[in-house]
Design a protein around this motif. Structure first.
Motif, PDB file in Angstrom:
ATOM      1  N   ASP A  27       0.847  -1.193   0.000  1.00 40.26           N
ATOM      2  CA  ASP A  27       0.000   0.000   0.000  1.00 40.26           C
ATOM      3  C   ASP A  27       0.885   1.246   0.000  1.00 40.26           C
ATOM      4  O   ASP A  27       1.119   1.865   1.031  1.00 40.26           O
ATOM      5  CB  ASP A  27      -0.918  -0.009   1.230  1.00 40.26           C
ATOM      6  N   THR A  28       1.368   1.610  -1.176  1.00 38.27           N
ATOM      7  CA  THR A  28       2.283   2.749  -1.283  1.00 38.27           C
ATOM      8  C   THR A  28       1.687   3.906  -2.082  1.00 38.27           C
ATOM      9  O   THR A  28       2.395   4.847  -2.407  1.00 38.27           O
ATOM     10  CB  THR A  28       3.602   2.306  -1.949  1.00 38.27           C
ATOM     11  N   PHE A  29       0.421   3.821  -2.396  1.00 42.02           N
ATOM     12  CA  PHE A  29      -0.213   4.899  -3.162  1.00 42.02           C
ATOM     13  C   PHE A  29      -0.278   6.157  -2.310  1.00 42.02           C
ATOM     14  O   PHE A  29      -0.710   6.120  -1.165  1.00 42.02           O
ATOM     15  CB  PHE A  29      -1.622   4.488  -3.597  1.00 42.02           C
ATOM     16  N   ARG A  30       0.133   7.271  -2.851  1.00 44.75           N
ATOM     17  CA  ARG A  30       0.130   8.541  -2.111  1.00 44.75           C
ATOM     18  C   ARG A  30      -1.195   9.263  -2.355  1.00 44.75           C
ATOM     19  O   ARG A  30      -1.426   9.801  -3.434  1.00 44.75           O
ATOM     20  CB  ARG A  30       1.297   9.403  -2.583  1.00 44.75           C
ATOM     21  N   VAL A  31      -2.069   9.231  -1.360  1.00 44.36           N
ATOM     22  CA  VAL A  31      -3.399   9.815  -1.513  1.00 44.36           C
ATOM     23  C   VAL A  31      -3.351  11.323  -1.691  1.00 44.36           C
ATOM     24  O   VAL A  31      -4.312  11.913  -2.177  1.00 44.36           O
ATOM     25  CB  VAL A  31      -4.335   9.438  -0.341  1.00 44.36           C
ATOM     26  N   GLU A  32      -2.235  11.949  -1.325  1.00 43.88           N
ATOM     27  CA  GLU A  32      -2.106  13.395  -1.549  1.00 43.88           C
ATOM     28  C   GLU A  32      -2.238  13.720  -3.036  1.00 43.88           C
ATOM     29  O   GLU A  32      -2.703  14.801  -3.398  1.00 43.88           O
ATOM     30  CB  GLU A  32      -0.749  13.922  -1.070  1.00 43.88           C
ATOM     31  N   PHE A  33      -1.817  12.767  -3.888  1.00 37.46           N
ATOM     32  CA  PHE A  33      -1.899  12.984  -5.326  1.00 37.46           C
ATOM     33  C   PHE A  33      -3.339  12.965  -5.831  1.00 37.46           C
ATOM     34  O   PHE A  33      -3.601  13.346  -6.966  1.00 37.46           O
ATOM     35  CB  PHE A  33      -1.064  11.956  -6.081  1.00 37.46           C
ATOM     36  N   LEU A  34      -4.267  12.520  -4.993  1.00 37.96           N
ATOM     37  CA  LEU A  34      -5.690  12.593  -5.321  1.00 37.96           C
ATOM     38  C   LEU A  34      -6.351  13.766  -4.614  1.00 37.96           C
ATOM     39  O   LEU A  34      -7.100  14.529  -5.213  1.00 37.96           O
ATOM     40  CB  LEU A  34      -6.406  11.297  -4.933  1.00 37.96           C
ATOM     41  N   ILE A  35      -6.084  13.898  -3.325  1.00 36.61           N
ATOM     42  CA  ILE A  35      -6.787  14.888  -2.507  1.00 36.61           C
ATOM     43  C   ILE A  35      -6.455  16.321  -2.905  1.00 36.61           C
ATOM     44  O   ILE A  35      -7.350  17.159  -3.018  1.00 36.61           O
ATOM     45  CB  ILE A  35      -6.513  14.633  -1.015  1.00 36.61           C
ATOM     46  N   VAL A  36      -5.193  16.609  -3.142  1.00 35.52           N
ATOM     47  CA  VAL A  36      -4.802  17.988  -3.472  1.00 35.52           C
ATOM     48  C   VAL A  36      -5.395  18.444  -4.814  1.00 35.52           C
ATOM     49  O   VAL A  36      -6.041  19.498  -4.873  1.00 35.52           O
ATOM     50  CB  VAL A  36      -3.266  18.148  -3.422  1.00 35.52           C
ATOM     51  N   PRO A  37      -5.235  17.677  -5.909  1.00 38.36           N
ATOM     52  CA  PRO A  37      -5.858  18.127  -7.166  1.00 38.36           C
ATOM     53  C   PRO A  37      -7.386  18.194  -7.094  1.00 38.36           C
ATOM     54  O   PRO A  37      -7.998  19.116  -7.639  1.00 38.36           O
ATOM     55  CB  PRO A  37      -5.424  17.089  -8.194  1.00 38.36           C
ATOM     56  N   VAL A  38      -7.990  17.213  -6.417  1.00 36.04           N
ATOM     57  CA  VAL A  38      -9.449  17.213  -6.285  1.00 36.04           C
ATOM     58  C   VAL A  38      -9.904  18.428  -5.475  1.00 36.04           C
ATOM     59  O   VAL A  38     -10.899  19.076  -5.805  1.00 36.04           O
ATOM     60  CB  VAL A  38      -9.931  15.879  -5.659  1.00 36.04           C
ATOM     61  N   GLY A  39      -9.174  18.729  -4.410  1.00 35.10           N
ATOM     62  CA  GLY A  39      -9.501  19.920  -3.611  1.00 35.10           C
ATOM     63  C   GLY A  39      -9.392  21.191  -4.432  1.00 35.10           C
ATOM     64  O   GLY A  39     -10.267  22.060  -4.390  1.00 35.10           O
ATOM     65  N   GLY A  40      -8.315  21.309  -5.189  1.00 34.01           N
ATOM     66  CA  GLY A  40      -8.154  22.490  -6.046  1.00 34.01           C
ATOM     67  C   GLY A  40      -9.234  22.587  -7.102  1.00 34.01           C
ATOM     68  O   GLY A  40      -9.792  23.671  -7.337  1.00 34.01           O
ATOM     69  N   LEU A  41      -9.550  21.461  -7.720  1.00 38.73           N
ATOM     70  CA  LEU A  41     -10.590  21.456  -8.748  1.00 38.73           C
ATOM     71  C   LEU A  41     -11.950  21.811  -8.170  1.00 38.73           C
ATOM     72  O   LEU A  41     -12.744  22.508  -8.806  1.00 38.73           O
ATOM     73  CB  LEU A  41     -10.639  20.083  -9.428  1.00 38.73           C
ATOM     74  N   SER A  42     -12.222  21.365  -6.946  1.00 35.51           N
ATOM     75  CA  SER A  42     -13.523  21.670  -6.335  1.00 35.51           C
ATOM     76  C   SER A  42     -13.662  23.160  -6.034  1.00 35.51           C
ATOM     77  O   SER A  42     -14.779  23.682  -6.031  1.00 35.51           O
ATOM     78  CB  SER A  42     -13.750  20.837  -5.075  1.00 35.51           C
TER      79      SER A  42
END
Length: 148
Positions: A27-42
């Motif tokens: 489990d090495t997926f970095r969730v920051e790579f999802l949360i930060v762009p999604v937050g910015g897009l929202s």
């Protein structure tokens, strides 16, 4: 209420009952790579720049890419347990049924929400490869394993 109860039950099962099955080495997926762009897009693309609307938009965008860590782990390990594949298949089917709902609502009510539709299409596209593997392997009684 049923959805909230099922969500709490799922979280309970993940963090309590099946905690020992967690494999931190893969489990090495970095969730920051999802949360930060999604937050910015929202913040950039929403219907109304208000706190609740931004939070709703964030949840819609995040839901559309939330499957990526699981798919990443499957691709890293090369296989998945049968119960995991069934869970992912029905989770994807649930989301694909949203598309049917949106078509129905547009046809009968004239309602169209571009943000929800685009996020739903993105999520369904992310599931397509998994759906193919599920149908060609799991439904034939084989374990889901990726080609070497």
């Amino acid at each position: 209420l049923i959805y909230i109860a099922c969500s709490y039950a799922t979280v309970y099962l993940i963090y309590m009952k099946f905690k020992a099955t967690y494999d931190g080495n893969h489990d090495t997926f970095r969730v920051e790579f999802l949360i930060v762009p999604v937050g910015g897009l929202s913040f950039l693309v929403n219907h109304d720049f208000s706190p609740l609307e931004i939070l709703w938009t964030f949840s819609i965008y995040l839901e559309s890419v939330a499957i990526l860590p699981q798919l990443f782990m499957i691709s890293k390990t090369g296989e998945a347990e049968t119960i995991t594949t069934h869970y992912l298949f029905f989770l994807g089917l649930y989301r694909a049924l949203y598309l049917v709902n949106w078509i129905w609502r547009y046809y009968f009510e004239g309602f169209f929400d571009l943000i929800a539709v685009v996020a739903g299409v993105v999520q369904t596209v992310l599931y397509c490869d998994f759906f193919y593997l599920y149908v060609t392997k799991v439904l034939k009684g084989k374990k889901l394993s990726l080609p070497a």
